[in-house]
Design a protein around this motif. Sequence first.
Motif, PDB file in Angstrom:
ATOM      1  N   GLN A 442     -25.317 -50.612   0.815  1.00 34.14           N
ATOM      2  CA  GLN A 442     -24.496 -49.608   0.128  1.00 34.14           C
ATOM      3  C   GLN A 442     -25.332 -48.374  -0.192  1.00 34.14           C
ATOM      4  O   GLN A 442     -24.812 -47.283  -0.324  1.00 34.14           O
ATOM      5  CB  GLN A 442     -23.920 -50.168  -1.184  1.00 34.14           C
ATOM      6  N   ASN A 500     -25.026 -44.211   0.702  1.00 32.76           N
ATOM      7  CA  ASN A 500     -25.409 -43.208  -0.288  1.00 32.76           C
ATOM      8  C   ASN A 500     -26.928 -43.167  -0.395  1.00 32.76           C
ATOM      9  O   ASN A 500     -27.574 -44.216  -0.545  1.00 32.76           O
ATOM     10  CB  ASN A 500     -24.793 -43.548  -1.646  1.00 32.76           C
ATOM     11  N   TYR A 529     -27.215 -38.411  -2.734  1.00 39.83           N
ATOM     12  CA  TYR A 529     -26.261 -38.816  -3.770  1.00 39.83           C
ATOM     13  C   TYR A 529     -26.845 -38.524  -5.143  1.00 39.83           C
ATOM     14  O   TYR A 529     -26.161 -38.104  -6.059  1.00 39.83           O
ATOM     15  CB  TYR A 529     -25.961 -40.305  -3.600  1.00 39.83           C
ATOM     16  N   LYS A 553     -24.661 -46.702  -9.627  1.00 36.98           N
ATOM     17  CA  LYS A 553     -23.559 -45.791  -9.338  1.00 36.98           C
ATOM     18  C   LYS A 553     -23.360 -45.625  -7.832  1.00 36.98           C
ATOM     19  O   LYS A 553     -22.232 -45.645  -7.328  1.00 36.98           O
ATOM     20  CB  LYS A 553     -23.830 -44.415  -9.981  1.00 36.98           C
ATOM     21  N   GLU A 556     -21.660 -48.595  -6.290  1.00 32.84           N
ATOM     22  CA  GLU A 556     -20.249 -48.769  -6.669  1.00 32.84           C
ATOM     23  C   GLU A 556     -19.347 -47.715  -6.039  1.00 32.84           C
ATOM     24  O   GLU A 556     -18.131 -47.796  -6.152  1.00 32.84           O
ATOM     25  CB  GLU A 556     -20.123 -48.726  -8.205  1.00 32.84           C
ATOM     26  N   ASN A 557     -19.936 -46.714  -5.390  1.00 40.75           N
ATOM     27  CA  ASN A 557     -19.141 -45.588  -4.897  1.00 40.75           C
ATOM     28  C   ASN A 557     -19.404 -45.265  -3.420  1.00 40.75           C
ATOM     29  O   ASN A 557     -19.673 -44.119  -3.068  1.00 40.75           O
ATOM     30  CB  ASN A 557     -19.429 -44.340  -5.747  1.00 40.75           C
ATOM     31  N   ALA A 559     -18.291 -44.572   0.253  1.00 41.53           N
ATOM     32  CA  ALA A 559     -17.045 -44.084   0.852  1.00 41.53           C
ATOM     33  C   ALA A 559     -16.911 -44.499   2.314  1.00 41.53           C
ATOM     34  O   ALA A 559     -15.809 -44.618   2.837  1.00 41.53           O
ATOM     35  CB  ALA A 559     -16.983 -42.569   0.726  1.00 41.53           C
TER      36      ALA A 559
END
Lengths: 684, 684
Positions: A442, A500, A529, A553, A556-557, A559
């Motif tokens: 991630q 990210n 990021y 963060k 969790e984000n 895309a």
Amino acid sequence: MSTQHGIYLHNFPSKPIVPRQTKTSTTVFRFTIRGSLCLTETNNSSKTMTSSNTLRKVQVVSPVPADIDIANSVQPIHISDIAKDLNLTPNHYDLYGKYKAKVLLSVLDELQESKDGYYIVVGGITPTPLGEGKSTTTVGLCQALGAYLDKKVVTCVRQPSQGPTFGIKGGAAGGGYSQVIPMDEFNLHLTGDIHAITAANNLLAAAIDARIFHESTQSDKALFNRLCPPNKEGKRRFSDVMFSRLKKLGISKTNPDDLTPEEVNKFVRLDIDQNSITWRRVMDINDRFLRKITVGQGPDEKGMVRETAFDISVASEIMAVLALTTSLADMRERLGKMVIGNSKSGDPVTADDLGVGGALTVLMKDAINPTLMQTLEGTPVLVHAGPFANIAHGNSSIVADRIALKLVGPGGYVVTEAGFGADIGTEKFMNIKCRYSGLTPQCAIIVATIRALKMHGGGPAVAAGKPLDHAYLTENVALVEAGCVNLARHISNTKAYGVNVIVAINKFSTDTEAELNAVRNASLAAGAYDAVISDHHGHGGRGAVDLGIAVQKACENVAQPLKFLYPLDVGIKEKIEAIAKSYGASGVEYSEQAEKQIEMYTKQGFSGLPICMAKTQYSFSDNAAAKGAPSGFILPIRDVRASIGAGFIYPLVGTMSTMPGLPTRPCFYDIDLDTTTGEVIGLS
Amino acid sequence: MSTQHGIYLHNFPSKPIVPRQTKTSTTVFRFTIRGSLCLTETNNSSKTMTSSNTLRKVQVVSPVPADIDIANSVQPIHISDIAKDLNLTPNHYDLYGKYKAKVLLSVLDELQESKDGYYIVVGGITPTPLGEGKSTTTVGLCQALGAYLDKKVVTCVRQPSQGPTFGIKGGAAGGGYSQVIPMDEFNLHLTGDIHAITAANNLLAAAIDARIFHESTQSDKALFNRLCPPNKEGKRRFSDVMFSRLKKLGISKTNPDDLTPEEVNKFVRLDIDQNSITWRRVMDINDRFLRKITVGQGPDEKGMVRETAFDISVASEIMAVLALTTSLADMRERLGKMVIGNSKSGDPVTADDLGVGGALTVLMKDAINPTLMQTLEGTPVLVHAGPFANIAHGNSSIVADRIALKLVGPGGYVVTEAGFGADIGTEKFMNIKCRYSGLTPQCAIIVATIRALKMHGGGPAVAAGKPLDHAYLTENVALVEAGCVNLARHISNTKAYGVNVIVAINKFSTDTEAELNAVRNASLAAGAYDAVISDHHGHGGRGAVDLGIAVQKACENVAQPLKFLYPLDVGIKEKIEAIAKSYGASGVEYSEQAEKQIEMYTKQGFSGLPICMAKTQYSFSDNAAAKGAPSGFILPIRDVRASIGAGFIYPLVGTMSTMPGLPTRPCFYDIDLDTTTGEVIGLS
């Protein structure tokens, strides 16, 4: 003995931290306290009880003492307690002393249905020869996530080679207040994985020369008689491993006596072309005099001399197999299909052709289990596979990452390290390792230092063992800004995978606010990021809390899905060229030898494999002196090899040594044992 | 699952046995039972309660299954239970998985005041290439003493080399129903001691060539600057290891800046004479192509090529140091004073001169702790040091024997194995090992087989991998009687040390009563204390109960003190000649090279060391074909080397290869991993 509770920090700026709550009653006296260093647990009453009783926070002093002194000042927790915190029972691991345990592969089967945690890869900008603290950042981030941010976390790092430990570089357990401990056990032998690789690699090497020798001195009949000797009843049988060769030869007979003389000939003669042999012997020592040698000069070898070489063990294909394998059965298959060279008619000759694939697997059967250790702040670490992303694959293992992801579970974090700059380490992580594992990160971290950025901006050369130039010790924002072109390219390259990207600025005491801000701004401008200043070296996990929050963060984000740099189903050259383009090259130049090899591997059916570039870690290009973000150069491919068992094609960019040497005054001059206490001294 | 109690034996003759009483309640379900093999505890009600709950008796079947099948059929006991039986707590050892533990040296300090048990050494007659079951007898005797005769017992054996395991010979865990288990862990890696030896040996080798290279390319000033670099304040310091060199040079200064240019020259230049280097690289693999090699052929090594060789790792002097050392401090000293060759002016150059003695000790710090394992019948085994009494010292370690003697205590038994025939193994045990340990054996066993005695009596040649001649499968008492001359000389040689000699006749199914009686009579006539037929291969400890009873009697009735074969304070030649005489030689012939070396070592002050002969194991003489008890021959000494760290002079008798080779069909063809169960298959 001090029994202070809480955390004492010096010179630490900004931000509130979220202290992790732990049960103190059972753990506060775990630690012996020597000299000025000590560890304490927080003694907050248990507002948020957790199952952990191993976490702790280091109390730091300034200036930061020597790594070995910090490491020795801490009494490690028994590894079974670390394991218990991961919900592992004694059936799930084998102890190796009190502070190391091999986690058994069967854990993966048990946790098959569990969900994975977040997956973070740590790469870096193009480093100086001093290293930019990638391991230290990896460890520090995990100490922050585990001991300060109340997250389940596992650090996945690679076992260091003993070559550099006794040579120039020293150990690789991290540094300052962010280390894997016991540091000496981490750097020496560990649980024997590299020794197993050396043994397996060299058994195969011995088998190659012995086979050529025996074929050259015996008739087909004699060879057959020895390979398939009649038993007491006069019956012959094939050993199991022989069926893989028979299958390859298109012979489906199961009784040796049914073979025709032509089949016997094909079966017994591997007919290895000595000039085609790519398999070398290895040793986990910096031994420059083995870079080119002649073997077979004894009188009994009847003049069958040949030139060959030793590589350092961590560069063995078997190390890459260990890093990329996913199960015992997969490892057996990969080891058996490793290609050592060709027959005189151009067919690849494998370890199983030599009858040795099973024995190699037996030698590697324990090495496949990653080793559990701990950080200074009691978070768990899995150590597996080896370093050297320049000449090898240089990522920790798929097995370790998978086990870790299951153990932390959803909401937990696995931080895995990729060697050297993101151009080689992270690139191989994405395009080779994630392809074979099917795992998706991630978040990718890029570790940067003001020192390295100044070098990329045009600062004077940085060399190990020499004092740093004045430019690196005083503020020079312009130099830093100029150097950010290197960082920016690493960011955009890494971002292209769909993750990210977070820049971790590994803070040194000489860095200034203005310099640090310049990097932060450049990072965000380049599409990061986030970009976070981190002082885990001086403050352990507490120094990396901001980084931990940013990582959380970023995870969790996400895309986008994972995108590879190149597809597998194009030609070898197209894949090499895609990677070269990411380096900034405008083209690729192949030597005659490289052309020949590419043609051969394509003909042999190996063109669908990913690419593992052997390239200097000191530049995006093949020229170590070309700092910053060079572009428009032609990337020279000197040779192309294949690691068929590991599963990649292996182009050599320029001249890369696969065996380091010892300097005039190697690290070993300082290393000794205190024979009274049994403690290792002088290890750095 | 069978829950039979008691012992089921087939075809076992004579004599009542004394079954050991054990508490069965806690142990009877420890074992998984597969196929036709199973283990049970006796379930006699506890007449004589003992503290042990690990002992058990194997139930045997006939014919005896393959070694690996027997080994795999038994669920080993957790090693912490074996340790507990020896009164060891978890503080006394480090676990390496569930069935191996390293017993820490500190145990010796704790038990300093305890008394020793009886000390028994197992040697053999001159063997055939098939081996006469010395390890098997050692293990079987201990199973008898522990599981049947209610004695405290520890078996001390050597870690096998992986070379033969994958080459011709296979493993070395014993055989049949007398084995060390888990057999695969015993034969592979164990706890990494041999790997540590390989690493340490080769670090020293790399240091030698690198030093010669750096001296050849740098001025005194440059070397000094690198060896003692100024720190930030411009101050230089010596590292601790440098003081040993300074002392040797007669320089008592402690500040590098105080050295005169002449002193700097002496300090920085080891000035190694390349032709004098006796230190070779090692590898624990049968790799014949490394018997003679040329190194340094890479362009960066600037033409500094040299001929050298690899030995098999177990022949490293570091293995001998491990076997003969007595403490960490002693090991540090021995490793530092190992001589690798001479300076051009003829002075010995040591590991400490190269600055590497401390690093070697650090690499060996765990290897000094012997590994605890178990026999098939649950008696404890300490595995330590290495094999090959022909080219090396070939005895298990002093450390292991000492720990064992303290652990069994008075009335207990320690059975330690010496390699090959008593002419080399037992001789080195007495004159080298007992000299350094100060320990005195009460009893020496000589293992004999009808097969080997027939060979010595004039039977046809015996070779590995070839069917045995008819002469070995049918009764031939005359041949056996003729062969007993070999046995008789081993008996009288061994008896001369002052111990009681027991002949253990390792029974084969083809042996006849008349043949066995002939050996028994010949043994007693030659002065043996007793001669016992033993069937531990087919029956485990129960088959060696008679042998155990004989050993007990022999230990309790020693009349004489230990006598060495030669005093230390005579010349090297006199010592060599004393040993040659024990072989039956009428004289010794020295090559020019041997004469030169003896003169040099004498001049260097090393003549007071004991002698470790490198001689074929297949004859008392240098000629492997001379069976029986040859006499009147002249023993040729081809060369003489010195292992100063280990502490012996090392004459080479005739041509001895220190690196085995792989045959056309090595053992590895049969070895594989069952990837479903994780079990090793095909290991023999």
